[in-house]
Design an enzyme around this catalytic site. Sequence first.
Site, PDB file in Angstrom:
ATOM      1  N   ASP A 107       0.838  -1.205   0.000  1.00 22.89           N
ATOM      2  CA  ASP A 107       0.000   0.000   0.000  1.00 22.89           C
ATOM      3  C   ASP A 107       0.874   1.257   0.000  1.00 22.89           C
ATOM      4  O   ASP A 107       1.981   1.248   0.545  1.00 22.89           O
ATOM      5  CB  ASP A 107      -0.925  -0.021   1.236  1.00 22.89           C
ATOM      6  CG  ASP A 107      -2.077   0.966   1.107  1.00 22.89           C
ATOM      7  OD1 ASP A 107      -2.369   1.408  -0.027  1.00 22.89           O
ATOM      8  OD2 ASP A 107      -2.687   1.293   2.142  1.00 22.89           O
ATOM      9  N   GLY A 108       0.352   2.322  -0.628  1.00 20.06           N
ATOM     10  CA  GLY A 108       1.024   3.616  -0.578  1.00 20.06           C
ATOM     11  C   GLY A 108       1.560   4.112  -1.910  1.00 20.06           C
ATOM     12  O   GLY A 108       2.253   5.134  -1.949  1.00 20.06           O
ATOM     13  N   HIS A 143       2.213   3.447  -9.140  1.00 25.23           N
ATOM     14  CA  HIS A 143       1.988   2.023  -9.417  1.00 25.23           C
ATOM     15  C   HIS A 143       3.157   1.437 -10.217  1.00 25.23           C
ATOM     16  O   HIS A 143       3.583   0.312  -9.981  1.00 25.23           O
ATOM     17  CB  HIS A 143       0.669   1.825 -10.188  1.00 25.23           C
ATOM     18  CG  HIS A 143      -0.546   2.221  -9.376  1.00 25.23           C
ATOM     19  ND1 HIS A 143      -0.720   1.843  -8.069  1.00 25.23           N
ATOM     20  CD2 HIS A 143      -1.644   2.957  -9.700  1.00 25.23           C
ATOM     21  CE1 HIS A 143      -1.876   2.332  -7.616  1.00 25.23           C
ATOM     22  NE2 HIS A 143      -2.446   3.015  -8.589  1.00 25.23           N
ATOM     23  N   TRP A 169     -12.174  -2.256  -7.486  1.00 23.64           N
ATOM     24  CA  TRP A 169     -12.979  -1.865  -8.659  1.00 23.64           C
ATOM     25  C   TRP A 169     -13.712  -0.558  -8.403  1.00 23.64           C
ATOM     26  O   TRP A 169     -14.193   0.088  -9.342  1.00 23.64           O
ATOM     27  CB  TRP A 169     -14.015  -2.951  -9.000  1.00 23.64           C
ATOM     28  CG  TRP A 169     -13.405  -4.267  -9.366  1.00 23.64           C
ATOM     29  CD1 TRP A 169     -13.346  -5.375  -8.575  1.00 23.64           C
ATOM     30  CD2 TRP A 169     -12.785  -4.633 -10.611  1.00 23.64           C
ATOM     31  NE1 TRP A 169     -12.718  -6.408  -9.243  1.00 23.64           N
ATOM     32  CE2 TRP A 169     -12.374  -5.973 -10.499  1.00 23.64           C
ATOM     33  CE3 TRP A 169     -12.529  -3.950 -11.812  1.00 23.64           C
ATOM     34  CZ2 TRP A 169     -11.709  -6.661 -11.532  1.00 23.64           C
ATOM     35  CZ3 TRP A 169     -11.883  -4.629 -12.835  1.00 23.64           C
ATOM     36  CH2 TRP A 169     -11.479  -5.971 -12.686  1.00 23.64           C
ATOM     37  N   SER A 173      -8.038  -5.019   5.276  1.00 21.78           N
ATOM     38  CA  SER A 173      -8.638  -4.718   3.966  1.00 21.78           C
ATOM     39  C   SER A 173      -9.043  -5.970   3.182  1.00 21.78           C
ATOM     40  O   SER A 173      -8.787  -6.053   1.968  1.00 21.78           O
ATOM     41  CB  SER A 173      -7.697  -3.834   3.127  1.00 21.78           C
ATOM     42  OG  SER A 173      -7.446  -2.608   3.781  1.00 21.78           O
ATOM     43  N   GLY A 185      -0.102   5.490  -4.383  1.00 24.65           N
ATOM     44  CA  GLY A 185      -0.726   6.771  -4.725  1.00 24.65           C
ATOM     45  C   GLY A 185      -0.082   7.911  -3.965  1.00 24.65           C
ATOM     46  O   GLY A 185       0.238   8.969  -4.536  1.00 24.65           O
ATOM     47  N   ARG A 186       0.122   7.701  -2.650  1.00 25.10           N
ATOM     48  CA  ARG A 186       0.724   8.761  -1.830  1.00 25.10           C
ATOM     49  C   ARG A 186       2.175   9.011  -2.219  1.00 25.10           C
ATOM     50  O   ARG A 186       2.647  10.149  -2.201  1.00 25.10           O
ATOM     51  CB  ARG A 186       0.598   8.400  -0.340  1.00 25.10           C
ATOM     52  CG  ARG A 186      -0.796   8.720   0.198  1.00 25.10           C
ATOM     53  CD  ARG A 186      -1.058   8.011   1.501  1.00 25.10           C
ATOM     54  NE  ARG A 186      -1.310   6.589   1.272  1.00 25.10           N
ATOM     55  CZ  ARG A 186      -1.270   5.673   2.237  1.00 25.10           C
ATOM     56  NH1 ARG A 186      -0.954   6.029   3.469  1.00 25.10           N
ATOM     57  NH2 ARG A 186      -1.541   4.419   1.960  1.00 25.10           N
ATOM     58  N   TRP A 187       2.881   7.951  -2.606  1.00 20.32           N
ATOM     59  CA  TRP A 187       4.265   8.111  -3.059  1.00 20.32           C
ATOM     60  C   TRP A 187       4.297   9.059  -4.262  1.00 20.32           C
ATOM     61  O   TRP A 187       5.129   9.971  -4.345  1.00 20.32           O
ATOM     62  CB  TRP A 187       4.835   6.744  -3.444  1.00 20.32           C
ATOM     63  CG  TRP A 187       6.272   6.752  -3.878  1.00 20.32           C
ATOM     64  CD1 TRP A 187       7.369   6.526  -3.097  1.00 20.32           C
ATOM     65  CD2 TRP A 187       6.765   7.003  -5.210  1.00 20.32           C
ATOM     66  NE1 TRP A 187       8.519   6.625  -3.850  1.00 20.32           N
ATOM     67  CE2 TRP A 187       8.174   6.921  -5.152  1.00 20.32           C
ATOM     68  CE3 TRP A 187       6.165   7.304  -6.427  1.00 20.32           C
ATOM     69  CZ2 TRP A 187       8.988   7.106  -6.267  1.00 20.32           C
ATOM     70  CZ3 TRP A 187       6.974   7.501  -7.542  1.00 20.32           C
ATOM     71  CH2 TRP A 187       8.368   7.398  -7.461  1.00 20.32           C
ATOM     72  N   ARG A 233      -0.938   9.190 -10.035  1.00 20.13           N
ATOM     73  CA  ARG A 233      -0.945   7.947  -9.254  1.00 20.13           C
ATOM     74  C   ARG A 233      -0.317   6.790 -10.034  1.00 20.13           C
ATOM     75  O   ARG A 233       0.323   5.911  -9.468  1.00 20.13           O
ATOM     76  CB  ARG A 233      -2.381   7.578  -8.846  1.00 20.13           C
ATOM     77  CG  ARG A 233      -3.015   8.581  -7.881  1.00 20.13           C
ATOM     78  CD  ARG A 233      -4.459   8.178  -7.555  1.00 20.13           C
ATOM     79  NE  ARG A 233      -4.535   6.845  -6.996  1.00 20.13           N
ATOM     80  CZ  ARG A 233      -4.361   6.549  -5.710  1.00 20.13           C
ATOM     81  NH1 ARG A 233      -4.133   7.513  -4.839  1.00 20.13           N
ATOM     82  NH2 ARG A 233      -4.432   5.308  -5.295  1.00 20.13           N
ATOM     83  N   LEU A 277      10.985 -20.268  -4.979  1.00 20.89           N
ATOM     84  CA  LEU A 277      10.038 -19.390  -4.278  1.00 20.89           C
ATOM     85  C   LEU A 277       8.694 -19.528  -4.979  1.00 20.89           C
ATOM     86  O   LEU A 277       8.642 -19.567  -6.211  1.00 20.89           O
ATOM     87  CB  LEU A 277      10.501 -17.926  -4.366  1.00 20.89           C
ATOM     88  CG  LEU A 277       9.510 -16.880  -3.830  1.00 20.89           C
ATOM     89  CD1 LEU A 277       9.563 -16.809  -2.304  1.00 20.89           C
ATOM     90  CD2 LEU A 277       9.795 -15.498  -4.391  1.00 20.89           C
TER      91      LEU A 277
HETATM   92  C1  IPE Z   1      -5.369  -2.788  -0.112  1.00 13.93           C
HETATM   93  O1  IPE Z   1      -5.018  -1.467  -0.363  1.00 13.93           O
HETATM   94  C2  IPE Z   1      -5.375  -3.570  -1.374  1.00 13.93           C
HETATM   95  C3  IPE Z   1      -4.092  -3.679  -2.078  1.00 13.93           C
HETATM   96  C4  IPE Z   1      -2.934  -3.278  -1.664  1.00 13.93           C
HETATM   97  C5  IPE Z   1      -4.188  -4.337  -3.339  1.00 13.93           C
HETATM   98  P1  IPE Z   1      -6.114  -0.326  -0.437  1.00 13.93           P
HETATM   99  O2  IPE Z   1      -5.381   0.957  -0.525  1.00 13.93           O
HETATM  100  O3  IPE Z   1      -7.094  -0.598  -1.508  1.00 13.93           O
HETATM  101  O4  IPE Z   1      -6.845  -0.483   0.983  1.00 13.93           O
HETATM  102  P2  IPE Z   1      -7.881   0.456   1.735  1.00 13.93           P
HETATM  103  O5  IPE Z   1      -9.016   0.696   0.824  1.00 13.93           O
HETATM  104  O6  IPE Z   1      -7.172   1.718   2.063  1.00 13.93           O
HETATM  105  O7  IPE Z   1      -8.245  -0.306   2.960  1.00 13.93           O
HETATM  106  C1  IPE Z   2      -1.646   0.216  -3.364  1.00 12.05           C
HETATM  107  O1  IPE Z   2      -1.395   1.589  -3.385  1.00 12.05           O
HETATM  108  C2  IPE Z   2      -1.852  -0.333  -4.748  1.00 12.05           C
HETATM  109  C3  IPE Z   2      -3.216  -0.797  -5.014  1.00 12.05           C
HETATM  110  C4  IPE Z   2      -4.191  -0.840  -4.149  1.00 12.05           C
HETATM  111  C5  IPE Z   2      -3.468  -1.250  -6.357  1.00 12.05           C
HETATM  112  P1  IPE Z   2      -2.583   2.629  -3.361  1.00 12.05           P
HETATM  113  O2  IPE Z   2      -2.972   2.938  -4.769  1.00 12.05           O
HETATM  114  O3  IPE Z   2      -3.686   2.164  -2.479  1.00 12.05           O
HETATM  115  O4  IPE Z   2      -1.863   3.876  -2.716  1.00 12.05           O
HETATM  116  P2  IPE Z   2      -2.465   4.924  -1.683  1.00 12.05           P
HETATM  117  O5  IPE Z   2      -3.024   4.148  -0.525  1.00 12.05           O
HETATM  118  O6  IPE Z   2      -3.521   5.694  -2.407  1.00 12.05           O
HETATM  119  O7  IPE Z   2      -1.296   5.774  -1.292  1.00 12.05           O
HETATM  120 MG    MG Z   3      -4.116   2.418  -0.505  1.00 13.08          MG
END
Ligand code: IPE
Ligand code: IPE
Ligand code: MG
Length: 260
Positions: free
Chosen positions: A22-23, A39, A71, A195, A25-27, A35, A133
């Site tokens: 996770d993160g 990814h 989705w 999640s 988008g914020r990165w 965003r 692995l």
């Molecule tokens: C969880 O991340 C799913 C994946 C990393 C694929 P999200 O960013 O979608 O989770 P929530 O919605 O903040 O809980």
């Molecule tokens: C996780 O990063 C990747 C997916 C859920 C596909 P996010 O896209 O959720 O990034 P944030 O949480 O918005 O920073």
């Molecule tokens: Mg996220």
Amino acid sequence: MSSTLAVPEVFDVPRHVAIIMDGNGRWAKRRFLPRAAGHRRGVQAVRTTVEACVERGVEFLTLFAFSSENWRRPADEVSFLMSLFVRTLERQVARLHEGGVRLKVIGDRAAFEPRLVALINDAEALTAENRRLTLSVAANYGGRWDLLQAMNRMLEANPHRAGNFGESDLAPWLATAYAPEPDLFIRTGGEKRISNFLLWHLAYTELHFTDTLWPDFGSSSLDAAIESYRLRERRFGRTSEQLVPDAIATVPSLTRVATG
Ligand code: IPE
Ligand code: IPE
Ligand code: MG
């Protein structure tokens, strides 16, 4: 091996690591980038992490790439993520195969375009015999989906049985039936939630949360997580004293307690 039916063997290096990446988008946002750029960098972090797991002797790595709830994101982000998945498979599978990695994709494939499904099937077939692995990519995966599909398939396979199903009846139908339960769960990006990831499997998994954003996750972040894992006492319901039976005999006060 089910952690609730029997106490599993514990090793210094986790056999199975499961990560919510996770993160991204914020990165990207911190760098004033779209965003999608986050990814893309996230895929690089996957490569680094796979290599680091191989080097450290981790046997199973399960990565949450796209949840059944993702989705709900804007259509352009969803379609970018799907095409990134296609491109990544096209470019990386040969390399994974050379490295002895077995690739598995867990999740509901019904929603994927035929081209993606074909790439997944080919990659799984090509790498099926590799054992260095096992990399499981959770895509359109949800813990509740997994439990329901497993229950439905278990019931279909036992049409004449009236109830009384146990854990070991269900286990073979779960999407990760080939893997032991995760020893170590990591979530990057600072959120402290599951999640809808591996709901059944995380029963006795050690949880590690880090503020590091997924694109910044590297081998030193993995080492920090493994180090924190090593320091945990995995009791599986028992007491500390039961973990070191020899110590009871050598510590006088405990000997008294133990012998009454
Ligand atoms: C969880 O991340 C799913 C994946 C990393 C694929 P999200 O960013 O979608 O989770 P929530 O919605 O903040 O809980
Ligand atoms: C996780 O990063 C990747 C997916 C859920 C596909 P996010 O896209 O959720 O990034 P944030 O949480 O918005 O920073
Ligand atoms: Mg996220």
